[in-house]
Each structure stands twice: as structure tokens, then as C-alpha cells.
Design a protein around this motif. Sequence first.
Motif, PDB file in Angstrom:
ATOM      1  N   ILE A 101       0.160  -0.468   8.302  1.00  0.00           N
ATOM      2  CA  ILE A 101      -0.259  -0.526   6.899  1.00  0.00           C
ATOM      3  C   ILE A 101      -1.061   0.714   6.523  1.00  0.00           C
ATOM      4  N   PHE A 102      -2.022   1.095   7.361  1.00  0.00           N
ATOM      5  CA  PHE A 102      -2.826   2.278   7.064  1.00  0.00           C
ATOM      6  C   PHE A 102      -1.984   3.548   7.051  1.00  0.00           C
ATOM      7  N   GLY A 103      -0.911   3.579   7.857  1.00  0.00           N
ATOM      8  CA  GLY A 103      -0.033   4.737   7.852  1.00  0.00           C
ATOM      9  C   GLY A 103       0.689   4.903   6.530  1.00  0.00           C
ATOM     10  N   ILE A 104       0.866   3.802   5.808  1.00  0.00           N
ATOM     11  CA  ILE A 104       1.523   3.850   4.500  1.00  0.00           C
ATOM     12  C   ILE A 104       0.503   4.041   3.380  1.00  0.00           C
ATOM     13  N   ASN A 105      -0.607   3.319   3.483  1.00  0.00           N
ATOM     14  CA  ASN A 105      -1.661   3.414   2.469  1.00  0.00           C
ATOM     15  C   ASN A 105      -3.027   3.390   3.158  1.00  0.00           C
ATOM     16  N   PRO A 106      -3.614   4.549   3.444  1.00  0.00           N
ATOM     17  CA  PRO A 106      -4.896   4.584   4.147  1.00  0.00           C
ATOM     18  C   PRO A 106      -6.072   4.105   3.310  1.00  0.00           C
ATOM     19  N   TYR A 107      -5.849   3.837   2.028  1.00  0.00           N
ATOM     20  CA  TYR A 107      -6.928   3.403   1.149  1.00  0.00           C
ATOM     21  C   TYR A 107      -6.978   1.892   0.975  1.00  0.00           C
ATOM     22  N   VAL A 108      -6.037   1.175   1.562  1.00  0.00           N
ATOM     23  CA  VAL A 108      -5.981  -0.262   1.374  1.00  0.00           C
ATOM     24  C   VAL A 108      -7.176  -0.934   2.052  1.00  0.00           C
ATOM     25  N   ALA A 109      -7.589  -2.086   1.517  1.00  0.00           N
ATOM     26  CA  ALA A 109      -8.665  -2.887   2.118  1.00  0.00           C
ATOM     27  C   ALA A 109      -8.024  -4.050   2.869  1.00  0.00           C
ATOM     28  N   LEU A 134       1.066   0.130  -2.735  1.00  0.00           N
ATOM     29  CA  LEU A 134       1.192   1.411  -3.441  1.00  0.00           C
ATOM     30  C   LEU A 134       1.929   1.282  -4.769  1.00  0.00           C
ATOM     31  N   GLY A 135       2.351   0.060  -5.097  1.00  0.00           N
ATOM     32  CA  GLY A 135       2.967  -0.135  -6.398  1.00  0.00           C
ATOM     33  C   GLY A 135       4.443  -0.467  -6.384  1.00  0.00           C
ATOM     34  N   THR A 136       5.059  -0.593  -5.212  1.00  0.00           N
ATOM     35  CA  THR A 136       6.454  -1.024  -5.169  1.00  0.00           C
ATOM     36  C   THR A 136       6.588  -2.372  -5.863  1.00  0.00           C
ATOM     37  N   GLU A 137       7.559  -2.512  -6.719  1.00  0.00           N
ATOM     38  CA  GLU A 137       7.756  -3.756  -7.458  1.00  0.00           C
ATOM     39  C   GLU A 137       8.503  -4.770  -6.599  1.00  0.00           C
ATOM     40  N   PRO A 138       8.137  -6.048  -6.697  1.00  0.00           N
ATOM     41  CA  PRO A 138       8.848  -7.076  -5.925  1.00  0.00           C
ATOM     42  C   PRO A 138      10.362  -7.030  -6.108  1.00  0.00           C
ATOM     43  N   ALA A 139      10.820  -6.699  -7.317  1.00  0.00           N
ATOM     44  CA  ALA A 139      12.264  -6.674  -7.581  1.00  0.00           C
ATOM     45  C   ALA A 139      12.983  -5.637  -6.734  1.00  0.00           C
ATOM     46  N   GLU A 140      12.259  -4.629  -6.242  1.00  0.00           N
ATOM     47  CA  GLU A 140      12.878  -3.605  -5.404  1.00  0.00           C
ATOM     48  C   GLU A 140      13.151  -4.100  -3.983  1.00  0.00           C
ATOM     49  N   LEU A 141      12.564  -5.214  -3.616  1.00  0.00           N
ATOM     50  CA  LEU A 141      12.661  -5.684  -2.230  1.00  0.00           C
ATOM     51  C   LEU A 141      13.853  -6.599  -1.986  1.00  0.00           C
TER      52      LEU A 141
END
Length: 276
Positions: free
Chosen positions: A29-37, A146-153
Motif C-alpha cells: 500500500i505504501f508503495g502505491i500511496n506513501p501518504y495513506v494513513a 489515490l482516486g481510482t473510481e470503483p467503476a474502474e475495478l
Amino acid sequence: MGWEARRIITLLTDFGLNDPFVGMMKGVIFGINPYVALVDLCHTSKAYDPSEGTFLLTTAYRYFPQGTIHVAVVDPGVGGPRRPILVTCDGHLFIGPDNGLLSSLAEQAGSSGVRAITAARYFLQPVSATFHGRDIFAPVAGHLSLGTEPAELGEPIDDYVRLALPRATPSGTSLIRGEVLHVDRFGNLVTNIARADLELLAAGGLLMGLLVHAAGLEIPIVAYYGQVAPSAPGAVIGSADYLEIFVNQGDASRFLDVGRGTEVVVGRRDVVTSHL
């Protein structure tokens, strides 16, 4: 990239704390978004048992802000045909296996709020047959943060696996029957009997006028743990608003020699014994 990307992700698993599995999920997760809590919700959910994980997740998620992403991995079918799914419910996002773990939330969301996760471009490659928590669920959570929309999954589904938690049931007008759903770190026996169930049973009277019967014992309902003597059993409305049986400064599970699935009966003091 900064505070606008600081989404919250919670992790609930049955992985325990003796292995690096949880840490590896966090690393992905941190490798994708290091700012996430990241918040460790629980990693000692009963192994291989989605039902307990369901109870823990549904009683905990509402204490997080809307927009929180919850990753739940209790997954005895990992590597098999079961699907990864995403549930959008009550302003939260839930990611996990399609084995009933997320079904109570999916029921709240309705079919339009449940998607099969099929977009492999968001997975960590190659995908291990034994660790979808690291290779599918964690990276999907990172991309959502990071903002990916659920519909993209993936596309909406309505044939997800249903797992119905046992519900407390009235027995006439004077009793309610439930069972233990969870044993916590202190040995407290958390039941499926909600405060609302007890208030209905009390019919406007005090909950302390009710009596709990479990494992052959009659147990009083009190307002807080210290209202019974040390080493004595009692029952209280816990922080999740469900009835729980405890032993003051002790372990109710050991004291009563019971666990999950044990029947618990509650009734008015004048009727509970004669109607068992």
C-alpha cells in the motif's frame, strides 16, 4: 502529492502478529500511496471463519470517517474460484473475498454497490495463489486511496455469497434467545442480543430488571464492570451496543467454559428460570 491523498485504510485479517504478512500488505500500500494513513483494525479474527470477521467489521467501521477504505481478509478459499469484491456502503469502501465476509454490508449497499474486482492492472503481479491480501486486496486499496473510481475495478454483481449472522429471536413476550458471536481479548462473551432487543423486552422498565441465563448460571445485568465483585460474572451493554457477559477482572470464557455459539437467554427476573 500531499494531504489531499491522505486517505484512511483499515486492515482486518486473521493473519495474527507472528508472521510478516500484515507488514507486507502495508508495504504494498505504501508503495502505491506513501501518504495513506493505515489503521490496524484487528489481526486476530478467528482463522478461516468469515462470520466473526463480519461481526467485527460491521460493528467497527462506523467510527471511521466517510471515505475510509476497509480491507478485510479472512479467506480460507484463497487461490480458488471465489472472487475478490468491492462494496460501497454508507460512504465507505470495503474490499475482500466473496465468501460472505462482506455480505452484511453488501445487503445494505444493494446490488449496485457491489462489484467483482476484475481489473488485473491494479494487482501486484504475479499474483500468488496463497496471498491475495498482498497481491490483490492491498494494491486495490492503494489505488482507490489515490482516486481510482470503483467503476474502474469491475462490473456490478448481485450474486455475491450471502452469509447470514445468527440473529437474536424472541421467545414469546418474556424471553429473547441469542448466542455468543465473539470472545474478546479479555474473555468477554459478546452476544448478538442488541440494546434495542433488551429495551423492547423490558417494555419501558429498567434493563437491570432482566436476567441473563448462560452455561447454567443466572447472571445479572449491570451498568458497568465494577458493579459486581472481583471474579464474579455479570452482563453489560458493551461499547458496540450488544450484550456481553464478563467476569470482573477475570475471563468469562474460561469461567463459564463456553465460547462462540453458546446459547444466551434473557428475560425478566420473574420468568427467565421457569421458561428455560
